[in-house]
Scaffold this motif. Sequence first.
Motif, PDB file in Angstrom:
ATOM      1  N   UNK A  14      31.635  12.936  40.860  1.00  0.00           N
ATOM      2  CA  UNK A  14      30.887  11.719  41.137  1.00  0.00           C
ATOM      3  C   UNK A  14      31.279  11.007  42.417  1.00  0.00           C
ATOM      4  N   UNK A  15      32.228  11.568  43.181  1.00  0.00           N
ATOM      5  CA  UNK A  15      32.716  10.864  44.369  1.00  0.00           C
ATOM      6  C   UNK A  15      32.428  11.597  45.669  1.00  0.00           C
ATOM      7  N   UNK A  16      31.614  12.644  45.615  1.00  0.00           N
ATOM      8  CA  UNK A  16      31.354  13.465  46.809  1.00  0.00           C
ATOM      9  C   UNK A  16      30.861  12.624  47.987  1.00  0.00           C
ATOM     10  N   UNK A  17      29.836  11.823  47.773  1.00  0.00           N
ATOM     11  CA  UNK A  17      29.272  11.035  48.874  1.00  0.00           C
ATOM     12  C   UNK A  17      30.260   9.980  49.350  1.00  0.00           C
ATOM     13  N   UNK A  18      30.913   9.303  48.427  1.00  0.00           N
ATOM     14  CA  UNK A  18      31.879   8.279  48.821  1.00  0.00           C
ATOM     15  C   UNK A  18      32.987   8.869  49.670  1.00  0.00           C
ATOM     16  N   UNK A  19      33.575   9.979  49.218  1.00  0.00           N
ATOM     17  CA  UNK A  19      34.748  10.527  49.892  1.00  0.00           C
ATOM     18  C   UNK A  19      34.408  11.197  51.219  1.00  0.00           C
ATOM     19  N   UNK A  20      33.256  11.873  51.288  1.00  0.00           N
ATOM     20  CA  UNK A  20      32.930  12.655  52.471  1.00  0.00           C
ATOM     21  C   UNK A  20      32.072  11.909  53.483  1.00  0.00           C
ATOM     22  N   UNK A  21      31.492  10.783  53.091  1.00  0.00           N
ATOM     23  CA  UNK A  21      30.633  10.022  54.005  1.00  0.00           C
ATOM     24  C   UNK A  21      31.084   8.571  54.126  1.00  0.00           C
ATOM     25  N   UNK A  22      31.037   7.828  53.013  1.00  0.00           N
ATOM     26  CA  UNK A  22      31.336   6.393  53.064  1.00  0.00           C
ATOM     27  C   UNK A  22      32.772   6.135  53.533  1.00  0.00           C
ATOM     28  N   UNK A  23      33.730   6.709  52.829  1.00  0.00           N
ATOM     29  CA  UNK A  23      35.125   6.444  53.167  1.00  0.00           C
ATOM     30  C   UNK A  23      35.522   7.090  54.487  1.00  0.00           C
ATOM     31  N   UNK A  24      34.884   8.200  54.818  1.00  0.00           N
ATOM     32  CA  UNK A  24      35.141   8.843  56.112  1.00  0.00           C
ATOM     33  C   UNK A  24      34.865   7.860  57.242  1.00  0.00           C
ATOM     34  N   UNK A  25      33.763   7.118  57.131  1.00  0.00           N
ATOM     35  CA  UNK A  25      33.435   6.126  58.148  1.00  0.00           C
ATOM     36  C   UNK A  25      34.294   4.878  58.054  1.00  0.00           C
ATOM     37  N   UNK A  26      34.555   4.420  56.833  1.00  0.00           N
ATOM     38  CA  UNK A  26      35.324   3.183  56.649  1.00  0.00           C
ATOM     39  C   UNK A  26      36.750   3.329  57.149  1.00  0.00           C
ATOM     40  N   UNK A  27      37.414   4.418  56.777  1.00  0.00           N
ATOM     41  CA  UNK A  27      38.800   4.613  57.203  1.00  0.00           C
ATOM     42  C   UNK A  27      38.894   4.772  58.714  1.00  0.00           C
ATOM     43  N   UNK A  28      37.898   5.451  59.299  1.00  0.00           N
ATOM     44  CA  UNK A  28      37.907   5.606  60.755  1.00  0.00           C
ATOM     45  C   UNK A  28      37.725   4.260  61.449  1.00  0.00           C
ATOM     46  N   UNK A  29      36.740   3.481  61.026  1.00  0.00           N
ATOM     47  CA  UNK A  29      36.497   2.174  61.662  1.00  0.00           C
ATOM     48  C   UNK A  29      37.681   1.229  61.482  1.00  0.00           C
ATOM     49  N   UNK A  30      38.432   1.421  60.406  1.00  0.00           N
ATOM     50  CA  UNK A  30      39.618   0.586  60.178  1.00  0.00           C
ATOM     51  C   UNK A  30      40.803   1.033  61.032  1.00  0.00           C
ATOM     52  N   UNK A  31      40.673   2.197  61.699  1.00  0.00           N
ATOM     53  CA  UNK A  31      41.714   2.652  62.613  1.00  0.00           C
ATOM     54  C   UNK A  31      42.817   3.481  61.978  1.00  0.00           C
ATOM     55  N   UNK A  32      42.587   4.023  60.796  1.00  0.00           N
ATOM     56  CA  UNK A  32      43.613   4.845  60.139  1.00  0.00           C
ATOM     57  C   UNK A  32      43.663   6.207  60.836  1.00  0.00           C
ATOM     58  N   UNK A  33      44.826   6.620  61.326  1.00  0.00           N
ATOM     59  CA  UNK A  33      44.897   7.794  62.203  1.00  0.00           C
ATOM     60  C   UNK A  33      44.486   9.119  61.563  1.00  0.00           C
ATOM     61  N   UNK A  34      44.789   9.301  60.270  1.00  0.00           N
ATOM     62  CA  UNK A  34      44.536  10.604  59.655  1.00  0.00           C
ATOM     63  C   UNK A  34      43.918  10.436  58.263  1.00  0.00           C
ATOM     64  N   UNK A  35      43.021  11.363  57.933  1.00  0.00           N
ATOM     65  CA  UNK A  35      42.333  11.365  56.641  1.00  0.00           C
ATOM     66  C   UNK A  35      42.224  12.802  56.150  1.00  0.00           C
ATOM     67  N   UNK A  36      42.601  13.025  54.882  1.00  0.00           N
ATOM     68  CA  UNK A  36      42.463  14.333  54.246  1.00  0.00           C
ATOM     69  C   UNK A  36      41.506  14.213  53.063  1.00  0.00           C
ATOM     70  N   UNK A  37      40.597  15.147  52.962  1.00  0.00           N
ATOM     71  CA  UNK A  37      39.718  15.265  51.802  1.00  0.00           C
ATOM     72  C   UNK A  37      40.132  16.528  51.059  1.00  0.00           C
ATOM     73  N   UNK A  38      40.541  16.393  49.809  1.00  0.00           N
ATOM     74  CA  UNK A  38      41.034  17.544  49.044  1.00  0.00           C
ATOM     75  C   UNK A  38      40.087  17.867  47.895  1.00  0.00           C
ATOM     76  N   UNK A  39      40.050  19.145  47.574  1.00  0.00           N
ATOM     77  CA  UNK A  39      39.188  19.618  46.492  1.00  0.00           C
ATOM     78  C   UNK A  39      40.012  20.450  45.517  1.00  0.00           C
ATOM     79  N   UNK A  40      39.539  20.451  44.269  1.00  0.00           N
ATOM     80  CA  UNK A  40      40.279  21.101  43.185  1.00  0.00           C
ATOM     81  C   UNK A  40      39.437  22.176  42.528  1.00  0.00           C
TER      82      UNK A  40
END
Length: 210
Positions: A132-158
């Motif tokens: 249920x979090x595919x769009x949030x993690x791969x689109x919404x948060x990808x943009x939010x964390x970048x705009x907030x200036x966080x240097x690195x982001x990992x998206x993990x799958x199980x």
Amino acid sequence: MTTALPKDSWLRALRPQPARVTAAEYEALSEEIARSIEIVDGYIVFCEAPTPDHQTAGRRLANLLERHAQNAVKSGRYGCLTVNNDVDLRLRDIPLLNRRPDVILSRCLDRDRGERPRAEHALLVIEIVSPGSETQDTTDKLGEYARAGIPHYWITRLDNDGVTTIERYALDHASMLYKHLGTLMKDEAGGPPAITNPIPVTITWDDLTF
């Protein structure tokens, strides 16, 4: 002369709109309530309880990262570092934007000054993708964390056996967008992959297997 509004416009006008939550109102909430929500553009978003596999993966990733963070600190090339799960991370004050990353590597906070985790403290955030979090993690948060200036982001799958892939992103400061550095895959040939940023980490897949 009056102009008739479309039906859906009348419905929106009549329907009460939820009030935005301010930073002060959010900080007055109990920890129990805060742990079950995120705030996006001032509006409350309820978080589903993570599955046991999701929780296990988060703990394993945090343990792996913490071990390497401790080695990085001992090397003398880094300041104080800390690793946590499910931390309340402030990305923006107005309108309020609070997320709770599954794992976060950050600089240590000054507890004497009452510091709380903010984007400027974070070096890396990790999100574990759920159905249920595919769009949030791969689109919404990808943009939010970048705009907030966080240097690195990992998206993990199980899969049923643990962590299978880690998508790595690094911030391009000119555009304030993430650049995809590559995807680490459990079934790739060769030894455990080693990375250097934001700290040196060797991804030992056995440590991420359930």
